[in-house]
Motif scaffolding. Structure first.
Motif, PDB file in Angstrom:
ATOM      1  N   ASP A 100       0.909  -1.209  -0.086  1.00 53.88           N
ATOM      2  CA  ASP A 100      -0.229  -0.039  -0.181  1.00 53.88           C
ATOM      3  C   ASP A 100       1.000   1.293  -0.061  1.00 53.88           C
ATOM      4  N   LEU A 101       2.038   1.326   0.466  1.00 51.96           N
ATOM      5  CA  LEU A 101       2.918   2.431   0.645  1.00 51.96           C
ATOM      6  C   LEU A 101       4.461   1.850   0.561  1.00 51.96           C
ATOM      7  N   ILE A 102       5.200   2.647  -0.138  1.00 50.21           N
ATOM      8  CA  ILE A 102       6.588   2.445  -0.136  1.00 50.21           C
ATOM      9  C   ILE A 102       7.332   3.618   0.258  1.00 50.21           C
ATOM     10  N   TRP A 103       8.130   3.751   1.345  1.00 43.97           N
ATOM     11  CA  TRP A 103       8.713   4.990   1.727  1.00 43.97           C
ATOM     12  C   TRP A 103      10.261   4.558   1.487  1.00 43.97           C
ATOM     13  N   GLU A 104      10.613   5.965   1.082  1.00 49.63           N
ATOM     14  CA  GLU A 104      12.204   5.889   0.715  1.00 49.63           C
ATOM     15  C   GLU A 104      12.741   7.068   1.085  1.00 49.63           C
ATOM     16  N   GLU A 105      13.732   7.205   1.723  1.00 45.69           N
ATOM     17  CA  GLU A 105      14.560   8.506   1.947  1.00 45.69           C
ATOM     18  C   GLU A 105      16.017   8.232   1.685  1.00 45.69           C
ATOM     19  N   GLY A 106      16.519   9.193   0.453  1.00 40.68           N
ATOM     20  CA  GLY A 106      17.834   8.813  -0.104  1.00 40.68           C
ATOM     21  C   GLY A 106      18.370   7.627  -0.616  1.00 40.68           C
ATOM     22  N   VAL A 107      17.617   7.038  -1.099  1.00 39.55           N
ATOM     23  CA  VAL A 107      17.837   5.794  -1.620  1.00 39.55           C
ATOM     24  C   VAL A 107      17.751   5.651  -3.294  1.00 39.55           C
ATOM     25  N   VAL A 108      16.589   5.947  -3.802  1.00 35.20           N
ATOM     26  CA  VAL A 108      16.498   5.845  -5.286  1.00 35.20           C
ATOM     27  C   VAL A 108      17.732   6.546  -6.144  1.00 35.20           C
ATOM     28  N   GLN A 109      18.145   7.584  -5.634  1.00 31.94           N
ATOM     29  CA  GLN A 109      19.093   8.200  -6.400  1.00 31.94           C
ATOM     30  C   GLN A 109      20.472   7.289  -6.588  1.00 31.94           C
ATOM     31  N   GLY A 128      -1.916   2.989  -4.501  1.00 28.50           N
ATOM     32  CA  GLY A 128      -0.997   2.882  -3.395  1.00 28.50           C
ATOM     33  C   GLY A 128       0.150   4.207  -3.537  1.00 28.50           C
ATOM     34  N   TYR A 129       0.758   4.356  -2.658  1.00 26.63           N
ATOM     35  CA  TYR A 129       1.573   5.666  -2.439  1.00 26.63           C
ATOM     36  C   TYR A 129       3.256   5.246  -2.588  1.00 26.63           C
ATOM     37  N   LEU A 130       4.090   5.806  -3.363  1.00 27.19           N
ATOM     38  CA  LEU A 130       5.511   5.753  -3.223  1.00 27.19           C
ATOM     39  C   LEU A 130       5.901   7.402  -2.629  1.00 27.19           C
ATOM     40  N   VAL A 131       6.421   7.347  -1.514  1.00 31.26           N
ATOM     41  CA  VAL A 131       6.710   8.454  -0.904  1.00 31.26           C
ATOM     42  C   VAL A 131       8.476   8.503  -0.877  1.00 31.26           C
ATOM     43  N   LEU A 132       8.710   9.462  -1.585  1.00 29.72           N
ATOM     44  CA  LEU A 132      10.303   9.970  -1.534  1.00 29.72           C
ATOM     45  C   LEU A 132      10.822  11.074  -0.928  1.00 29.72           C
ATOM     46  N   GLY A 133      11.956  10.757  -0.345  1.00 24.17           N
ATOM     47  CA  GLY A 133      12.618  11.994   0.263  1.00 24.17           C
ATOM     48  C   GLY A 133      13.897  12.215  -0.445  1.00 24.17           C
ATOM     49  N   GLN A 134      13.783  13.244  -1.067  1.00 21.55           N
ATOM     50  CA  GLN A 134      14.842  13.593  -2.031  1.00 21.55           C
ATOM     51  C   GLN A 134      15.354  15.094  -2.167  1.00 21.55           C
ATOM     52  N   ALA A 135      16.592  15.081  -2.749  1.00 22.80           N
ATOM     53  CA  ALA A 135      17.167  16.452  -2.885  1.00 22.80           C
ATOM     54  C   ALA A 135      16.173  17.066  -4.318  1.00 22.80           C
ATOM     55  N   ILE A 136      15.925  18.333  -3.825  1.00 24.62           N
ATOM     56  CA  ILE A 136      15.066  18.951  -5.243  1.00 24.62           C
ATOM     57  C   ILE A 136      15.474  18.841  -6.128  1.00 24.62           C
TER      58      ILE A 136
END
Ligand SMILES: C[S@@+](CC[C@H](N)C(=O)[O-])C[C@H]1O[C@@H](n2cnc3c(N)ncnc32)[C@H](O)[C@@H]1O
Length: 221
Positions: A100-109, A128-136
């Motif tokens: 339902d939800l995938i959370w990532e911060e600083g990984v996909v890059q 479902g949601y993919l939430v990214l924490g990424q550099a703009i």
């Protein structure tokens, strides 16, 4: 965990308030299946157990970091909430439409945006949601992939400008200064010069570190 790791983890935890804010902007989900992608030693994984009543699968390729997370899970009696797996996202064996939800911060890059988006799209449920924490700056370069890979950008929540500097690197720089002035034991950090070089680099390009959470919705292709 070395002092450096525990000190930087402490600083990294300053950003959890942005994670909480992003999570709270999602629609309420009852018992979601959550993937913490590239969980590291589990700062976000543990936080996710406070934010959701769902089950969390935390994956990472680094055994040492997963060992640290497993220790935290045991200590906090969270074995019924979190399952850890040593797994490369690109070689995962999750079923289609599973999370339902995938959370990532600083990984996909690190993995690559296109490859990561494709895989996340396969394993996420429609809606479902993919939430990214990424550099703009990095995300700006990859914006077109969002729709190309079957997602819709629902929301972008910018972290305060320069917060990597004010909440992470500046305190780290101060700590190192104390060591250099012999007010702190030099053994508490390994490789001070490497950290100093990182701080110098960040200082020259402060804007490159500005981050945001991006909330992506999986659409039917
Ligand atoms: C910058 S760290 C972020 C850790 C954690 N998400 C956080 O925000 O504190 C990136 C993590 O991604 C993991 N990683 C890198 N490539 C990966 C892959 N292909 N599959 C799963 N995890 C990966 C690394 O081992 C590392 O722990």
């Amino acid at each position: 965990m070395s002092y450096k790791e525990s000190y930087t983890q402490q600083l990294r935890s300053n950003f959890l308030k942005y994670t909480r804010k992003a999570f709270k902007s999602l629609p309420k989900m009852e018992k979601p299946r959550v993937l913490d992608l590239g969980c590291g030693s589990g700062l976000l994984t543990i936080e996710l157990t406070n934010l959701t009543n769902g089950d969390i699968i935390a994956i990472d390729i680094d055994k040492g970091l997963l060992d640290q997370l497993n220790k935290k899970i045991e200590e906090r009696n969270l074995t019924n909430r979190i399952t850890t797996k040593r797994m490369d996202l690109l070689k995962n064996d999750f079923q289609d439409n599973y999370f339902d939800l995938i959370w990532e911060e600083g990984v996909v890059q690190l993995i690559g945006f296109k490859k990561s988006f494709k895989v996340c799209h396969r394993i996420l449920k429609v809606g479902g949601y993919l939430v990214l924490g990424q550099a703009i700056k990095t995300m700006d370069k990859n914006q077109d992939l969002i729709t190309k890979c079957g997602f819709e950008l629902i929301k972008q929540l910018n972290w305060p400008e320069d917060c990597w500097w004010t909440e992470y690197y500046e305190p780290l720089e101060r700590k190192i200064k104390e060591i250099r002035e012999e007010k702190e034991n030099p053994d508490i950090f390994e490789n001070i010069s490497v950290i100093e070089a990182e701080i110098r680099m960040v200082k020259t390009k402060l804007k490159d570190s500005d981050c945001a959470h991006y909330i992506l919705l999986k659409k039917r292709k």
